[in-house]
Write a protein that holds these residues in place. Structure first.
Motif, mmCIF file in Angstrom:
data_model
loop_
_atom_site.group_PDB
_atom_site.id
_atom_site.type_symbol
_atom_site.label_atom_id
_atom_site.label_comp_id
_atom_site.label_asym_id
_atom_site.label_seq_id
_atom_site.Cartn_x
_atom_site.Cartn_y
_atom_site.Cartn_z
ATOM 1 N N ASP A 1 11.920 77.153 39.661
ATOM 2 C CA ASP A 1 12.959 78.173 39.682
ATOM 3 C C ASP A 1 12.618 79.137 40.813
ATOM 4 O OD1 ASP A 1 14.353 80.705 38.964
ATOM 5 O OD2 ASP A 1 14.903 79.563 37.179
ATOM 6 N N TYR B 1 13.509 61.872 37.949
ATOM 7 C CA TYR B 1 14.550 62.347 37.030
ATOM 8 C C TYR B 1 15.905 62.268 37.730
ATOM 9 C CZ TYR B 1 10.346 63.780 34.686
ATOM 10 O OH TYR B 1 9.113 63.764 34.094
ATOM 11 N N VAL B 2 16.167 61.127 38.319
ATOM 12 C CA VAL B 2 17.402 60.784 39.019
ATOM 13 C C VAL B 2 17.611 61.604 40.303
ATOM 14 C CG1 VAL B 2 19.873 60.339 38.869
ATOM 15 C CG2 VAL B 2 18.454 60.104 36.824
ATOM 16 N N ASN B 3 17.981 62.901 40.145
ATOM 17 C CA ASN B 3 18.266 63.663 41.368
ATOM 18 C C ASN B 3 17.792 65.117 41.279
ATOM 19 O OD1 ASN B 3 20.097 64.641 39.595
ATOM 20 N ND2 ASN B 3 21.911 64.199 40.811
ATOM 21 N N GLU C 1 17.448 66.717 44.586
ATOM 22 C CA GLU C 1 18.673 67.127 45.281
ATOM 23 C C GLU C 1 19.072 68.523 44.835
ATOM 24 O OE1 GLU C 1 21.845 64.181 45.294
ATOM 25 O OE2 GLU C 1 20.324 62.605 45.343
ATOM 26 N N LYS C 2 18.865 68.794 43.555
ATOM 27 C CA LYS C 2 19.149 70.136 43.041
ATOM 28 C C LYS C 2 18.163 71.143 43.628
ATOM 29 C CE LYS C 2 21.200 68.255 38.918
ATOM 30 N NZ LYS C 2 20.838 67.582 37.679
ATOM 31 N N VAL D 1 19.392 72.187 47.013
ATOM 32 C CA VAL D 1 20.478 73.171 46.961
ATOM 33 C C VAL D 1 19.912 74.564 46.660
ATOM 34 C CG1 VAL D 1 22.555 73.866 45.721
ATOM 35 C CG2 VAL D 1 22.180 71.458 46.268
ATOM 36 N N LYS E 1 17.903 86.286 33.176
ATOM 37 C CA LYS E 1 16.675 86.036 33.918
ATOM 38 C C LYS E 1 16.196 87.281 34.657
ATOM 39 C CE LYS E 1 16.314 81.395 34.978
ATOM 40 N NZ LYS E 1 16.733 80.266 35.804
ATOM 41 N N PHE F 1 27.863 73.766 46.013
ATOM 42 C CA PHE F 1 26.660 73.062 45.559
ATOM 43 C C PHE F 1 26.781 72.477 44.168
ATOM 44 C CE2 PHE F 1 25.527 76.472 42.802
ATOM 45 C CZ PHE F 1 25.982 77.605 43.457
ATOM 46 N N VAL G 1 26.361 68.509 43.058
ATOM 47 C CA VAL G 1 25.181 67.719 42.707
ATOM 48 C C VAL G 1 25.136 67.550 41.191
ATOM 49 C CG1 VAL G 1 22.687 67.495 42.924
ATOM 50 C CG2 VAL G 1 23.976 68.747 44.649
ATOM 51 N N LEU H 1 24.556 64.752 37.684
ATOM 52 C CA LEU H 1 23.875 63.523 37.278
ATOM 53 C C LEU H 1 24.810 62.348 37.546
ATOM 54 C CD1 LEU H 1 22.075 64.251 33.921
ATOM 55 C CD2 LEU H 1 21.064 63.559 36.079
ATOM 56 N N LYS H 2 24.273 61.337 38.228
ATOM 57 C CA LYS H 2 25.160 60.196 38.529
ATOM 58 C C LYS H 2 25.281 59.283 37.318
ATOM 59 C CE LYS H 2 24.077 60.585 43.336
ATOM 60 N NZ LYS H 2 22.705 60.875 43.750
#
Ligand code: FAD
Ligand code: SF4
Ligand code: SF4
Ligand code: SF4
Ligand code: FES
Lengths: 142, 383
Positions: A49, A76-78, A81-82, A85, B305, B377, B380, B382-383
């Motif tokens: 984070d 964990y797939v992507n 990619e996160k 971003v 947060k 953004f 993005v 989960l595929k």
């Protein structure tokens, strides 16, 4: 107490499956790298984070590295990619705040890339050494 | 039949509402009709206390709606949070409408059941600044003010004994009064993001001052306006080409002014001085949390947060609370000025937030609160 040469404190966030392995491989391969790196292992770079990065700087890090698996290799797939971003926003924010760009880096490193990991740490250390201590470092922390 | 895209000029059929209204009382009549005909369960309006003070109320009483005519330029509160969890119709400055849409994206406002009557907005003022300005610039006791108007770039105050005094807004702003800083660089002057876009720009000839220009932005707007016509609350006629052109012209002049002022308000700060600049600006923060509490695009609630991981005891060089907010709002800050308005330490927090948000949003060609587009953004997934 003698005044030792100042070495930058670097906090490296590494994901469990790739870049942490890379850090490990670097150690096992005995690639020369400064001891002042603090590796923090997370399951996936996606877990990092921006808050953790702020905290590292506010506690005295001179540079923070966000690392994970190469794109396409995240376990964990992507998640990475996160991370990418989030990182773009974080980078823009810290630059606007006036932090020098060399203090924050994103890098994808696989478990076998020990030498790459060591080179990366050495590069950042050299650059940050020139910059000197981070302006966010609390008084009294070296 | 009202259709999406219609450009109309209209007014309240009730003479009393029409004369009390800011420009023909159309907005009040539309809100009242929505309540009367059961289109909504509640209406959000301003309940006047005096010329500088008003409180937003959520009401199901038509009389209260009818009593709320008039534009309060010195009550810059954002109304979005009053629409949460209810079926309401509400007036909305462009920044109110932006915040309503942002809350809609976060699931806090049911946009299908919220009717937004947009008001053009040339800017609003802080009540404390306004009172000070009356004393120092107008030589008028704030208690004596009974009315206020903006005409041809001048701000006019009317007093109890029937006197009027007008001063150019430019002159007021140069002296440090006038519109809030956020409004000076705001360039969304016609609320094209609302269901209806109402205002007095483009109301010309005999109707000047006693009718409202109204653009129908979407289906909900058509329904809202059609409902008020059916209820006999308003009369409308198509706006002339000349009226449409004048409105567009005034809008573009205001947009240009906003862009020019933006450059003045945000002078470049060299890279190596910025950290010092922000630290100095935030030096007086007493950590009250008010700037988060009022932020109309924030939907975090108590467990946020920015506050949960922040403790004064840490004694950090920079507040973690502010660092998190600077980052989190970089895609969603609408520059509404609420945070600066409430800061007890007079920190220009809106300007600080905007230094991060404006470039971040521009780089992505994304303006929050305009439509249901999510920031780029979000793709993005989960595929
Ligand atoms: C701060 C402000 C600045 C404006 N600037 C312009 C401008 O530059 N150009 C232009 O064409 N029009 C401007 N307007 C809109 C214009 O003044 C009229 O509101 C509009 O023409 C509708 O007139 P009406 O007679 O139909 O409204 P009314 O029937 O009088 O209804 C006015 C409605 O506005 C609500 N209201 C009053 N004060 C506020 C507030 N501060 N925030 C949110 N809602 C409020 C009231 O509750 C009421 O429901 C402004 C309005 C405001 C509030
Ligand atoms: S920020 Fe813009 S829309 Fe909001 S009150 Fe100011 S001028 Fe009006
Ligand atoms: S941060 Fe301030 S200016 Fe931005 S949306 Fe929130 S209250 Fe408005
Ligand atoms: S409102 Fe002002 S004093 Fe309070 S937390 Fe925000 S910046 Fe600090
Ligand atoms: S598991 Fe390595 S980045 Fe996601």
């Amino acid at each position: 107490m003698t005044e030792e040469e100042w070495t930058p404190k670097i906090v490296a966030f590494c994901c469990n499956w790739c870049s942490y392995g890379g850090a490990d491989t670097a150690g096992m391969g005995r690639f020369q790298q400064p001891a002042s790196t603090r590796v923090i292992r997370v399951m996936c770079s996606g877990r990092i984070d921006p808050l953790h990065v702020f905290n590292a700087f506010l506690e005295g890090a001179d540079a923070v590295l966000v690392t994970g698996c190469h794109i396409g290799d995240c376990h964990y797939v992507n998640g990475n990619e996160k991370t990418q971003v989030k990182y773009e926003f974080l980078e823009e924010m810290l630059l606007q705040l006036g932090l020098e760009p060399d203090r924050l880096h994103l890098n994808w490193i696989s478990a076998s890339e020990g030498e790459r990991f060591a080179n990366f740490i050495n590069d950042v250390t050299a650059k940050v050494k020139e910059l000197g201590p981070s302006p966010l470092k609390p008084a009294g922390v070296r | 039949m009202v259709e999406v895209g219609d450009m109309l000029v209209g007014y309240a059929t009730d003479e009393n509402i029409r004369s009390r209204g800011a420009s023909g009382g159309l907005v009040t009549a539309v809100l009242a009709a929505a309540l009367e005909k059961g289109l909504v369960e509640n209406v959000v309006v301003m309940k006047h206390i005096n010329e500088f003070e008003a409180v937003p109320i959520i009401t199901d009483d038509v009389e209260e709606v009818l009593a709320s005519t008039g534009s309060l330029h010195s009550v810059p509160v954002n109304l979005a949070k009053y629409a949460m969890g209810r079926k309401v119709a509400m007036p909305a400055k462009p920044c109110d409408a932006q915040a309503v849409i942002e809350q809609g994206k976060r699931g806090m406002i049911d946009l299908d059941n919220t009717y937004v009557v947009g008001l053009n907005c040339g800017g609003s003022m802080h009540p404390v600044t306004t009172k000070k300005m009356l004393i120092e610039m107008y030589d008028i006791d704030p208690e004596d003010v009974v009315g206020e108007d903006i005409e041809k770039g001048k701000l006019i105050f009317k007093t109890k004994n029937g006197e009027e005094k007008a001063i150019a807004i430019d002159e007021l702003e140069e002296a440090g009064f006038g519109r809030r800083e956020s409004c000076r660089f705001c360039t969304l002057k016609i609320p094209v993001n609302a269901d209806l876009a109402c205002g007095n720009w483009g109301v010309i000839g005999d109707l000047a001052g006693s009718a409202t220009f109204c653009q129908v932005m979407n289906e909900k707007g058509a329904k809202l306006l059609g409902n008020a016509i059916d209820a006999g609350r308003i009369e409308v006629q198509p706006a002339s080409d000349k009226a449409i052109a004048i409105r567009a012209k005034v809008n573009s002049v205001m947009e240009d002014l906003g862009n020019t002022l933006e450059k003045e308000i945000f002078p470049d700060i060299p890279d190596e001085e910025r950290m010092q600049y922000y630290m100095e600006q935030m030096e007086d923060c007493i950590d009250c949390g008010a700037c988060k509490e009022v932020c109309p695009v924030c939907a975090c609630g108590d467990d946020a947060k920015c506050t949960m991981f922040h403790s004064l005891v840490d004694n950090y060089k920079m507040s973690m609370y502010h660092m998190v907010r600077l980052l989190h709002l970089s895609d969603s800050c609408i520059g509404c000025g609420q945070c600066s308005d409430v800061c007890p330490s007079d920190i220009p927090i809106t300007l600080l937030q905007s230094r991060f948000a404006i470039p971040s949003q521009r780089r992505r060609d994304y303006k929050p609160g305009m439509n249901l587009d999510t920031p780029p953004f979000f793709e993005v997934m989960l595929k």
